[in-house]
Scaffold this motif. Sequence first.
Motif, PDB file in Angstrom:
ATOM      1  N   SER A  54       0.824  -1.208   0.000  1.00 29.43           N
ATOM      2  CA  SER A  54       0.000   0.000   0.000  1.00 29.43           C
ATOM      3  C   SER A  54       0.859   1.259   0.000  1.00 29.43           C
ATOM      4  CB  SER A  54      -0.947  -0.004   1.205  1.00 29.43           C
ATOM      5  OG  SER A  54      -0.201   0.030   2.410  1.00 29.43           O
ATOM      6  N   SER A  55       2.174   1.112   0.191  1.00 31.22           N
ATOM      7  CA  SER A  55       3.064   2.279   0.131  1.00 31.22           C
ATOM      8  C   SER A  55       3.036   2.928  -1.250  1.00 31.22           C
ATOM      9  CB  SER A  55       4.489   1.894   0.506  1.00 31.22           C
ATOM     10  OG  SER A  55       5.023   0.974  -0.430  1.00 31.22           O
ATOM     11  N   ILE A  56       2.509   2.218  -2.235  1.00 24.16           N
ATOM     12  CA  ILE A  56       2.372   2.772  -3.587  1.00 24.16           C
ATOM     13  C   ILE A  56       1.543   4.052  -3.552  1.00 24.16           C
ATOM     14  CG2 ILE A  56       1.318   2.340  -5.849  1.00 24.16           C
ATOM     15  CD1 ILE A  56       2.046  -0.676  -5.340  1.00 24.16           C
ATOM     16  N   PHE A  57       0.552   4.109  -2.699  1.00 23.32           N
ATOM     17  CA  PHE A  57      -0.316   5.277  -2.653  1.00 23.32           C
ATOM     18  C   PHE A  57       0.423   6.500  -2.117  1.00 23.32           C
ATOM     19  CE2 PHE A  57      -3.113   1.618  -2.672  1.00 23.32           C
ATOM     20  CZ  PHE A  57      -3.936   1.944  -3.731  1.00 23.32           C
ATOM     21  N   GLU A  58       1.209   6.337  -1.064  1.00 15.92           N
ATOM     22  CA  GLU A  58       2.021   7.441  -0.575  1.00 15.92           C
ATOM     23  C   GLU A  58       3.066   7.830  -1.623  1.00 15.92           C
ATOM     24  OE1 GLU A  58       1.407   4.712   1.254  1.00 15.92           O
ATOM     25  OE2 GLU A  58       0.659   5.352   3.194  1.00 15.92           O
ATOM     26  N   TRP A  59       3.652   6.814  -2.245  1.00 17.84           N
ATOM     27  CA  TRP A  59       4.679   7.032  -3.250  1.00 17.84           C
ATOM     28  C   TRP A  59       4.135   7.847  -4.427  1.00 17.84           C
ATOM     29  CZ3 TRP A  59       9.683   7.001  -3.357  1.00 17.84           C
ATOM     30  CH2 TRP A  59      10.343   7.010  -4.571  1.00 17.84           C
ATOM     31  N   ALA A  60       2.923   7.574  -4.834  1.00 14.04           N
ATOM     32  CA  ALA A  60       2.331   8.274  -5.971  1.00 14.04           C
ATOM     33  C   ALA A  60       2.337   9.786  -5.750  1.00 14.04           C
ATOM     34  CB  ALA A  60       0.912   7.779  -6.220  1.00 14.04           C
ATOM     35  N   LEU A  61       2.116  10.211  -4.516  1.00 12.21           N
ATOM     36  CA  LEU A  61       2.093  11.646  -4.216  1.00 12.21           C
ATOM     37  C   LEU A  61       3.453  12.305  -4.431  1.00 12.21           C
ATOM     38  CD1 LEU A  61      -0.131  11.550  -1.033  1.00 12.21           C
ATOM     39  CD2 LEU A  61      -0.792  12.331  -3.325  1.00 12.21           C
ATOM     40  N   LEU A  62       4.520  11.522  -4.351  1.00 19.36           N
ATOM     41  CA  LEU A  62       5.861  12.064  -4.574  1.00 19.36           C
ATOM     42  C   LEU A  62       6.193  12.194  -6.057  1.00 19.36           C
ATOM     43  CD1 LEU A  62       7.785  10.131  -1.792  1.00 19.36           C
ATOM     44  CD2 LEU A  62       7.022  12.517  -1.754  1.00 19.36           C
ATOM     45  N   ARG A  63       5.430  11.502  -6.887  1.00 27.65           N
ATOM     46  CA  ARG A  63       5.621  11.559  -8.343  1.00 27.65           C
ATOM     47  C   ARG A  63       7.044  11.210  -8.747  1.00 27.65           C
ATOM     48  NH1 ARG A  63       1.059  13.966 -10.607  1.00 27.65           N
ATOM     49  NH2 ARG A  63      -0.279  14.894  -9.038  1.00 27.65           N
ATOM     50  N   ARG A  64       7.479  10.076  -8.224  1.00 28.85           N
ATOM     51  CA  ARG A  64       8.789   9.538  -8.571  1.00 28.85           C
ATOM     52  C   ARG A  64       8.599   8.163  -9.192  1.00 28.85           C
ATOM     53  NH1 ARG A  64      11.609  10.928  -2.845  1.00 28.85           N
ATOM     54  NH2 ARG A  64      11.445  13.192  -2.995  1.00 28.85           N
ATOM     55  N   PRO A  65       9.590   7.694  -9.944  1.00 20.25           N
ATOM     56  CA  PRO A  65       9.460   6.410 -10.649  1.00 20.25           C
ATOM     57  C   PRO A  65       9.176   5.226  -9.720  1.00 20.25           C
ATOM     58  CG  PRO A  65      11.289   7.659 -11.522  1.00 20.25           C
ATOM     59  CD  PRO A  65      10.825   8.389 -10.285  1.00 20.25           C
ATOM     60  N   LEU A  66       8.368   4.308 -10.240  1.00 17.70           N
ATOM     61  CA  LEU A  66       7.923   3.125  -9.513  1.00 17.70           C
ATOM     62  C   LEU A  66       8.150   1.891 -10.376  1.00 17.70           C
ATOM     63  CD1 LEU A  66       6.252   1.738  -7.218  1.00 17.70           C
ATOM     64  CD2 LEU A  66       4.207   2.336  -8.544  1.00 17.70           C
ATOM     65  N   VAL A  67       8.749   0.862  -9.767  1.00 18.95           N
ATOM     66  CA  VAL A  67       8.928  -0.423 -10.433  1.00 18.95           C
ATOM     67  C   VAL A  67       8.228  -1.470  -9.583  1.00 18.95           C
ATOM     68  CG1 VAL A  67      10.565  -2.151 -11.261  1.00 18.95           C
ATOM     69  CG2 VAL A  67      11.144   0.296 -11.419  1.00 18.95           C
ATOM     70  N   LEU A  68       7.338  -2.228 -10.208  1.00 15.78           N
ATOM     71  CA  LEU A  68       6.573  -3.253  -9.509  1.00 15.78           C
ATOM     72  C   LEU A  68       7.074  -4.623  -9.915  1.00 15.78           C
ATOM     73  CD1 LEU A  68       3.149  -1.570 -10.161  1.00 15.78           C
ATOM     74  CD2 LEU A  68       4.327  -1.675  -7.968  1.00 15.78           C
ATOM     75  N   LEU A  69       7.620  -5.357  -8.949  1.00 14.39           N
ATOM     76  CA  LEU A  69       8.086  -6.723  -9.180  1.00 14.39           C
ATOM     77  C   LEU A  69       6.921  -7.651  -8.866  1.00 14.39           C
ATOM     78  CD1 LEU A  69      10.266  -8.756  -9.875  1.00 14.39           C
ATOM     79  CD2 LEU A  69      11.072  -8.604  -7.504  1.00 14.39           C
ATOM     80  N   VAL A  70       6.240  -8.108  -9.922  1.00 14.67           N
ATOM     81  CA  VAL A  70       4.983  -8.836  -9.753  1.00 14.67           C
ATOM     82  C   VAL A  70       4.976 -10.147 -10.545  1.00 14.67           C
ATOM     83  CG1 VAL A  70       3.600  -6.832  -9.107  1.00 14.67           C
ATOM     84  CG2 VAL A  70       3.945  -7.346 -11.524  1.00 14.67           C
ATOM     85  N   ALA A  71       5.988 -10.961 -10.323  1.00 15.97           N
ATOM     86  CA  ALA A  71       6.082 -12.242 -11.028  1.00 15.97           C
ATOM     87  C   ALA A  71       4.899 -13.147 -10.720  1.00 15.97           C
ATOM     88  CB  ALA A  71       7.384 -12.940 -10.660  1.00 15.97           C
ATOM     89  N   ASP A  72       4.340 -13.003  -9.535  1.00 16.04           N
ATOM     90  CA  ASP A  72       3.235 -13.856  -9.099  1.00 16.04           C
ATOM     91  C   ASP A  72       1.884 -13.138  -9.170  1.00 16.04           C
ATOM     92  OD1 ASP A  72       3.805 -12.031  -7.099  1.00 16.04           O
ATOM     93  OD2 ASP A  72       3.534 -13.468  -5.470  1.00 16.04           O
ATOM     94  N   LEU A  73       1.742 -12.203 -10.087  1.00 15.94           N
ATOM     95  CA  LEU A  73       0.540 -11.376 -10.149  1.00 15.94           C
ATOM     96  C   LEU A  73      -0.744 -12.197 -10.252  1.00 15.94           C
ATOM     97  CD1 LEU A  73      -0.850  -8.636 -10.287  1.00 15.94           C
ATOM     98  CD2 LEU A  73      -0.337  -8.568 -12.728  1.00 15.94           C
TER      99      LEU A  73
END
Length: 159
Positions: A54-73
């Motif tokens: 859920s840290s993705i939501f806080e991260w989005a507010l910073l508007r910095r690059p995001l990489v999601l490691l989701v091999a088991d999506l």
Amino acid sequence: RAALPADHILVLKTHPNLDPAATAVDGFDVVIDPATEINDLLMATDVLVTDYSSSIFEWALLRRPLVLLVADLDAYRADPGLYLDYRSEMIGAQVTDTAGVADAAGMATVDDAAWDAFIERHLGSGVGRASERFVDRFLGATEVAHGRSGTLPRDVRHE
């Protein structure tokens, strides 16, 4: 680690509910105590690599690059489930292995339109100024504007 430039620092912070001994730490430059407040770390981070946090939501507010490691999506979507459709609603680059992480981190960018839409959809159109609005509502002009002389809402007693 070897795929990243020498001037990059690879930091690991696991979820506070996970046993730190169960996570391999080889290849990381720094391993942070899992109890460390994530928001303090986000401020010092250039690219966030995570999975379903859920840290993705806080991260989005910073508007910095995001990489999601989701091999088991697909498996994760089935159990325990996701709070949104990662394929169509998620921001950032989605990768399935560590080589993909290294590549994506090196080329990571922010799609402003996608970030704006994500923030609006999931965090609302908050206009900020929360402290000012609180003071106005509970201690200030709102009371006077509504003909009340006290500083607290009429259903709150102050003795």
